[in-house]
Design an enzyme around this catalytic site. Structure first.
Site, PDB file in Angstrom:
ATOM      1  N   LYS A 192       0.975  -1.322   0.012  1.00 44.62           N
ATOM      2  CA  LYS A 192       0.051   0.084   0.099  1.00 44.62           C
ATOM      3  C   LYS A 192       0.963   1.150   0.072  1.00 44.62           C
ATOM      4  O   LYS A 192       2.260   1.179   0.471  1.00 44.62           O
ATOM      5  CB  LYS A 192      -0.823   0.038   1.126  1.00 44.62           C
ATOM      6  CG  LYS A 192      -0.171   0.184   2.487  1.00 44.62           C
ATOM      7  CD  LYS A 192      -1.248   0.857   3.706  1.00 44.62           C
ATOM      8  CE  LYS A 192      -0.426   1.592   4.508  1.00 44.62           C
ATOM      9  NZ  LYS A 192      -0.996   2.499   5.469  1.00 44.62           N
TER      10      LYS A 192
ATOM     11  N   HIS B 248      -1.602  -5.510   5.592  1.00 47.45           N
ATOM     12  CA  HIS B 248      -1.093  -6.504   6.531  1.00 47.45           C
ATOM     13  C   HIS B 248      -1.835  -6.582   7.756  1.00 47.45           C
ATOM     14  O   HIS B 248      -2.171  -7.580   8.500  1.00 47.45           O
ATOM     15  CB  HIS B 248       0.264  -6.142   7.088  1.00 47.45           C
ATOM     16  CG  HIS B 248       0.289  -4.820   7.945  1.00 47.45           C
ATOM     17  ND1 HIS B 248       0.488  -3.791   7.230  1.00 47.45           N
ATOM     18  CD2 HIS B 248       0.009  -4.425   9.097  1.00 47.45           C
ATOM     19  CE1 HIS B 248       0.414  -2.601   8.241  1.00 47.45           C
ATOM     20  NE2 HIS B 248       0.206  -3.044   9.431  1.00 47.45           N
TER      21      HIS B 248
ATOM     22  N   LYS C  79      -3.168   9.583  15.061  1.00 47.30           N
ATOM     23  CA  LYS C  79      -1.894   9.625  15.597  1.00 47.30           C
ATOM     24  C   LYS C  79      -1.596  10.341  16.792  1.00 47.30           C
ATOM     25  O   LYS C  79      -2.622  11.064  17.049  1.00 47.30           O
ATOM     26  CB  LYS C  79      -0.708  10.357  14.594  1.00 47.30           C
ATOM     27  CG  LYS C  79      -0.743   9.326  13.205  1.00 47.30           C
ATOM     28  CD  LYS C  79       0.454   9.705  12.490  1.00 47.30           C
ATOM     29  CE  LYS C  79       0.885   8.864  11.246  1.00 47.30           C
ATOM     30  NZ  LYS C  79       1.415   7.603  11.730  1.00 47.30           N
TER      31      LYS C  79
ATOM     32  N   GLU D  45      -3.033   4.931  16.919  1.00 56.55           N
ATOM     33  CA  GLU D  45      -1.533   4.976  17.035  1.00 56.55           C
ATOM     34  C   GLU D  45      -0.890   5.676  17.891  1.00 56.55           C
ATOM     35  O   GLU D  45      -1.396   7.046  18.021  1.00 56.55           O
ATOM     36  CB  GLU D  45      -0.491   5.355  15.607  1.00 56.55           C
ATOM     37  CG  GLU D  45      -1.156   4.327  14.541  1.00 56.55           C
ATOM     38  CD  GLU D  45      -0.636   4.906  13.177  1.00 56.55           C
ATOM     39  OE1 GLU D  45       0.257   4.065  12.630  1.00 56.55           O
ATOM     40  OE2 GLU D  45      -1.077   6.054  12.580  1.00 56.55           O
TER      41      GLU D  45
ATOM     42  N   HIS E 243      -7.012  -0.413   5.945  1.00 59.87           N
ATOM     43  CA  HIS E 243      -7.405  -0.860   6.792  1.00 59.87           C
ATOM     44  C   HIS E 243      -8.541  -0.741   7.682  1.00 59.87           C
ATOM     45  O   HIS E 243      -9.382  -1.902   7.895  1.00 59.87           O
ATOM     46  CB  HIS E 243      -6.329  -0.491   8.241  1.00 59.87           C
ATOM     47  CG  HIS E 243      -4.955  -0.833   7.917  1.00 59.87           C
ATOM     48  ND1 HIS E 243      -4.385  -1.573   6.758  1.00 59.87           N
ATOM     49  CD2 HIS E 243      -3.760   0.213   8.420  1.00 59.87           C
ATOM     50  CE1 HIS E 243      -2.979  -1.347   6.948  1.00 59.87           C
ATOM     51  NE2 HIS E 243      -2.768  -0.237   7.515  1.00 59.87           N
TER      52      HIS E 243
ATOM     53  N   LYS F 279      -3.433 -10.393  10.337  1.00 59.92           N
ATOM     54  CA  LYS F 279      -3.539 -10.485  11.902  1.00 59.92           C
ATOM     55  C   LYS F 279      -4.527 -11.644  12.316  1.00 59.92           C
ATOM     56  O   LYS F 279      -5.614 -11.867  11.564  1.00 59.92           O
ATOM     57  CB  LYS F 279      -3.752  -9.359  12.451  1.00 59.92           C
ATOM     58  CG  LYS F 279      -2.707  -8.316  12.337  1.00 59.92           C
ATOM     59  CD  LYS F 279      -2.992  -7.049  13.104  1.00 59.92           C
ATOM     60  CE  LYS F 279      -1.657  -5.873  12.625  1.00 59.92           C
ATOM     61  NZ  LYS F 279      -0.626  -6.174  13.393  1.00 59.92           N
TER      62      LYS F 279
HETATM   63  N1  LIG Z   1       8.662   0.745   6.395  1.00 52.36           N
HETATM   64  C1  LIG Z   1       7.449   0.115   6.601  1.00 52.36           C
HETATM   65  O1  LIG Z   1       7.276  -0.513   7.680  1.00 52.36           O
HETATM   66  C2  LIG Z   1       6.217  -0.110   5.655  1.00 52.36           C
HETATM   67  C3  LIG Z   1       5.023  -0.486   6.413  1.00 52.36           C
HETATM   68  C4  LIG Z   1       3.948  -0.435   5.531  1.00 52.36           C
HETATM   69  C5  LIG Z   1       4.106  -0.125   3.945  1.00 52.36           C
HETATM   70  N2  LIG Z   1       5.268   0.102   3.527  1.00 52.36           N
HETATM   71  C6  LIG Z   1       5.294   0.460   2.240  1.00 52.36           C
HETATM   72  O2  LIG Z   1       6.388  -0.423   1.763  1.00 52.36           O
HETATM   73  C7  LIG Z   1       6.880   0.265   0.522  1.00 52.36           C
HETATM   74  C8  LIG Z   1       8.396   0.356   0.739  1.00 52.36           C
HETATM   75  O3  LIG Z   1       8.639   1.065   2.056  1.00 52.36           O
HETATM   76  P1  LIG Z   1      10.250   1.267   2.681  1.00 52.36           P
HETATM   77  O4  LIG Z   1       9.750   1.810   4.010  1.00 52.36           O
HETATM   78  O5  LIG Z   1      10.858  -0.004   2.697  1.00 52.36           O
HETATM   79  O6  LIG Z   1      10.873   2.307   1.623  1.00 52.36           O
HETATM   80  P2  LIG Z   1      12.379   2.585   1.373  1.00 52.36           P
HETATM   81  O7  LIG Z   1      13.166   2.505   3.024  1.00 52.36           O
HETATM   82  O8  LIG Z   1      12.370   4.083   1.030  1.00 52.36           O
HETATM   83  O9  LIG Z   1      13.308   1.599   0.659  1.00 52.36           O
HETATM   84  C9  LIG Z   1      12.975   1.758  -0.864  1.00 52.36           C
HETATM   85  C10 LIG Z   1      13.897   0.759  -1.491  1.00 52.36           C
HETATM   86  O10 LIG Z   1      13.812   0.786  -2.761  1.00 52.36           O
HETATM   87  C11 LIG Z   1      15.201   0.940  -3.327  1.00 52.36           C
HETATM   88  N3  LIG Z   1      14.916   1.917  -4.638  1.00 52.36           N
HETATM   89  C12 LIG Z   1      14.452   3.124  -4.712  1.00 52.36           C
HETATM   90  N4  LIG Z   1      14.472   3.568  -5.825  1.00 52.36           N
HETATM   91  C13 LIG Z   1      15.130   2.629  -6.611  1.00 52.36           C
HETATM   92  C14 LIG Z   1      15.516   2.636  -8.035  1.00 52.36           C
HETATM   93  N5  LIG Z   1      15.166   3.515  -8.768  1.00 52.36           N
HETATM   94  N6  LIG Z   1      16.178   1.657  -8.377  1.00 52.36           N
HETATM   95  C15 LIG Z   1      16.414   0.580  -7.350  1.00 52.36           C
HETATM   96  N7  LIG Z   1      16.232   0.619  -6.301  1.00 52.36           N
HETATM   97  C16 LIG Z   1      15.596   1.721  -6.002  1.00 52.36           C
HETATM   98  C17 LIG Z   1      15.974   1.528  -2.410  1.00 52.36           C
HETATM   99  O11 LIG Z   1      17.299   1.012  -2.803  1.00 52.36           O
HETATM  100  P3  LIG Z   1      18.773   1.900  -2.593  1.00 52.36           P
HETATM  101  O12 LIG Z   1      18.206   2.381  -1.180  1.00 52.36           O
HETATM  102  O13 LIG Z   1      19.497   1.102  -2.617  1.00 52.36           O
HETATM  103  O14 LIG Z   1      18.501   3.025  -3.430  1.00 52.36           O
HETATM  104  C18 LIG Z   1      15.411   0.682  -1.137  1.00 52.36           C
HETATM  105  O15 LIG Z   1      15.827  -0.663  -1.088  1.00 52.36           O
HETATM  106  C19 LIG Z   1       6.222   1.640   0.364  1.00 52.36           C
HETATM  107  O16 LIG Z   1       5.255   1.535  -0.539  1.00 52.36           O
HETATM  108  C20 LIG Z   1       5.637   1.807   2.003  1.00 52.36           C
HETATM  109  O17 LIG Z   1       4.424   2.673   1.927  1.00 52.36           O
HETATM  110  C21 LIG Z   1       6.454   0.167   4.152  1.00 52.36           C
END
Ligand SMILES: NC(=O)c1ccc[n+]([C@@H]2O[C@H](COP(=O)([O-])OP(=O)(O)OC[C@H]3O[C@@H](n4cnc5c(N)ncnc54)[C@H](OP(=O)(O)O)[C@@H]3O)[C@@H](O)[C@H]2O)c1
Length: 529
Positions: free
Chosen positions: A187, A217, A379, A255, A279, A221
């Site tokens: 999402k 997610h 929040k 939250e 959610h 649950k």
């Molecule tokens: N974090 C959470 O707990 C969470 C929870 C629910 C949903 N989400 C969702 O999950 C998704 C990912 O979130 P995140 O927090 O993990 O994001 P993030 O920390 O910003 O990670 C982004 C990833 O994408 C890679 N990336 C970005 N642009 C790229 C490109 N042009 N080419 C190749 N690799 C690229 C980055 O690699 P490099 O750093 O190596 O460039 C990094 O591995 C999002 O849609 C978010 O809304 C996240």
């Protein structure tokens, strides 16, 4: 409440096909390769790595299972494995990783460096996957997890298609003509109805709908999965699950955290899009749906869609009356000082984005006509809690008031999704002793104390589901679009300035007083979870 669990009876006769979609028996994934696009990001470190490790530890992954991390950073296989191990040691429910288990897992982990806008990186990925199929026996089965911001989905999916990686089995133009390809997308699914339709359209150009697993997610649950068992596996509850016995329903997703360094993303999103669209409305649909014909993914999702279609879209003139939006100012949450939302990094100092929303929705169906559904999320709330609380109608006759007993509180059934997953029933009971005093008491079922096993994390359940091809806990394209169709009129009316003011609330409180008034007008009050 005596809630000792007895072990499930072993099924008699020949074993059913455990891969049949919808049968939530213990299942083991087929040999496959999981490609994580965005493997160096936060989601992989905190959720995906630990979920895979625990799934392996539980014996649900075959020895051939292989992970390919795909991201931009220059990492060796060894450095990527160390990164995943670090995440497991920090965030896994079973930690630290057991060296012998980790070593066998690590032998099947590789890193693929590349940019998602570079078609050649995907051609190389295709060669790598062919080699893995040959060397590790992964049988042409590929699961792509898009752990990246949604703006990158079209580019990745387009490049997967151009490299011949999008199709399954016989439809493939390169690589093995057998095995499946599935894609999990995170999402948010769009920003409004038009963008969700455009995203679904782009996905549909490369993938069949049954290849697409849109993850929410919350649906992984235990308590949410248990909702179907609770309603349709017991004779007691379903007969009273309707307008004749239920007065109203409250859904709370609270939250304690603020924006946690994601100010830029959140300021362009807000609580309605971030929580209610997915959610909030998914919990509503799971709660309110009709019994499905079968437990197959399509039957379950058809029933959820019917609920969403029956939710009455709010006419603009009702928005100010039936919605409350709020934003937190500074305060204290769990003993810690929290700055005002507008003082968070990357948030506009005059931001009008809501960090709290309360809504009153109506489901226009025979089962639910006249039963208000109140949904709130916020929040910087005093505690982190997600629950569905069902308030039942009062007894038809106030018999005990004749004996001078004050009115007894209505019965409440609270389905706690997190934390302390479980179900609580509140009812009136006589206080022991002479005379007649009635007090509200709780019958409390908790997963943690009733079963001698840990609940898997939602990502564990959902990853395994995707590997066995069970889409019942994933959201279908029409559900996503319908959820936006419910919320678009609210978003439009808010942005036109006609939807009522933005209210402010102190961090560490249960939201603005206007949210209490939303229920007081109807002679009700929010539950304090
Ligand atoms: N974090 C959470 O707990 C969470 C929870 C629910 C949903 N989400 C969702 O999950 C998704 C990912 O979130 P995140 O927090 O993990 O994001 P993030 O920390 O910003 O990670 C982004 C990833 O994408 C890679 N990336 C970005 N642009 C790229 C490109 N042009 N080419 C190749 N690799 C690229 C980055 O690699 P490099 O750093 O190596 O460039 C990094 O591995 C999002 O849609 C978010 O809304 C996240």
């Amino acid at each position: 409440m005596a809630t000792t669990a007895s072990p499930a009876a072993a099924p008699a006769g020949p074993a059913p096909n455990p891969l049949r979609a919808g049968l939530r028996l213990e299942r083991i994934a087929e040999p496959c390769t999981m490609v994580i696009c965005g493997a160096t990001g936060d989601l992989t470190e905190r959720k995906l790595g630990p979920a895979l490790y625990n799934t392996l530890l539980g014996g649900f992954l075959p020895p051939e299972f292989t992970v390919v991390g795909f991201a931009r950073r220059d990492l060796t296989d060894e450095a990527f494995r160390a990164h995943l191990l670090d995440g497991i040691n920090k965030y896994s429910r079973n930690r630290p990783a057991k060296p012998s288990i980790w070593e066998s897992f690590a032998a099947g982990i590789e890193y693929h460096r590349g940019d998602f806008d570079d078609a050649a990186a995907f051609t190389e990925l295709a060669k790598r996957l062919d080699r893995i199929d040959r060397d590790r026996g992964t049988a042409g089965n590929r699961l792509f997890y898009l752990a990246v911001p949604p703006s990158l989905y079209p580019e990745i999916i387009g490049n997967l298609e151009r490299a011949g990686l999008a199709a399954s089995g016989e439809k493939r133009t390169t690589g093995p003509k057998h095995g499946w390809t599935r894609v999990i997308v995170e999402k948010p699914f769009g920003y409004d109805l038009a963008s969700a339709q455009a995203l679904n359209h782009e996905i549909a150009a490369a993938l069949d709908e049954e290849q697409v697993f849109r993850i929410d997610h919350y649906l992984g649950k235990e308590t949410v999965q248990n909702l179907s068992v609770f309603r349709f596996g017991n004779g007691l509850f379903e007969p009273i699950w309707n307008r004749r016995y239920i007065d109203s329903v409250q859904i709370t997703v609270a939250e304690t955290v603020g924006v946690e360094g994601r100010g830029e993303f959140y300021d362009g999103t807000g609580a309605l899009r971030d929580i209610i669209q997915n959610h909030g409305l998914q919990l509503l649909a799971m709660f309110a749906m009709e019994p499905p014909v079968d437990l197959s993914a399509e039957d379950l999702r058809d029933e959820k869609l019917k609920v969403l279609r029956a939710v009455k879209p709010m006419p603009p003139e009702d928005v100010a009356r039936n919605t409350v939006r709020g934003q937190y100012v500074n305060g204290w949450v769990e003993g810690e000082r929290m700055p005002a939302y507008r003082d968070e990094p990357e948030v506009a100092p005059d931001s009008e984005t809501e960090t709290y929303v309360a809504l009153k929705l109506a489901i226009e169906s025979w089962r639910w006509a006249g039963v208000p559904f109140y949904i709130r999320t916020g929040k910087a709330m005093p505690s982190r809690v997600t629950e569905i609380a069902v308030q039942f109608r009062r007894a038809p006759l106030a018999l005990f008031s004749r004996a001078g007993v004050p009115q007894i509180d209505p019965n409440v059934l609270a389905i706690r999704v997190q934390p302390d997953e479980g179900i609580l029933l509140r009812f009136g009971a006589k206080v022991p002793g002479q005379g007649l005093n009635i007090r509200t008491v709780n019958m409390d079922f908790r997963y943690g104390s009733s079963f001698a096993v840990d609940s898997p994390d939602a990502y564990e359940t959902l990853l395994l589901d995707a590997m066995v091809g069970d889409a019942s806990l994933f959201t279908r394209n029409d559900e996503v679009e319908r959820a936006w169709a419910i919320l678009d009129p609210i978003l439009d009316t808010w942005s036109s300035g006609e939807g009522g003011p933005l209210h402010f609330y102190g961090a560490g409180t249960w939201g603005p007083p206007a949210a209490d008034e939303l229920l007081e007008r109807d002679g009700r009050a929010w539950r304090r979870p």
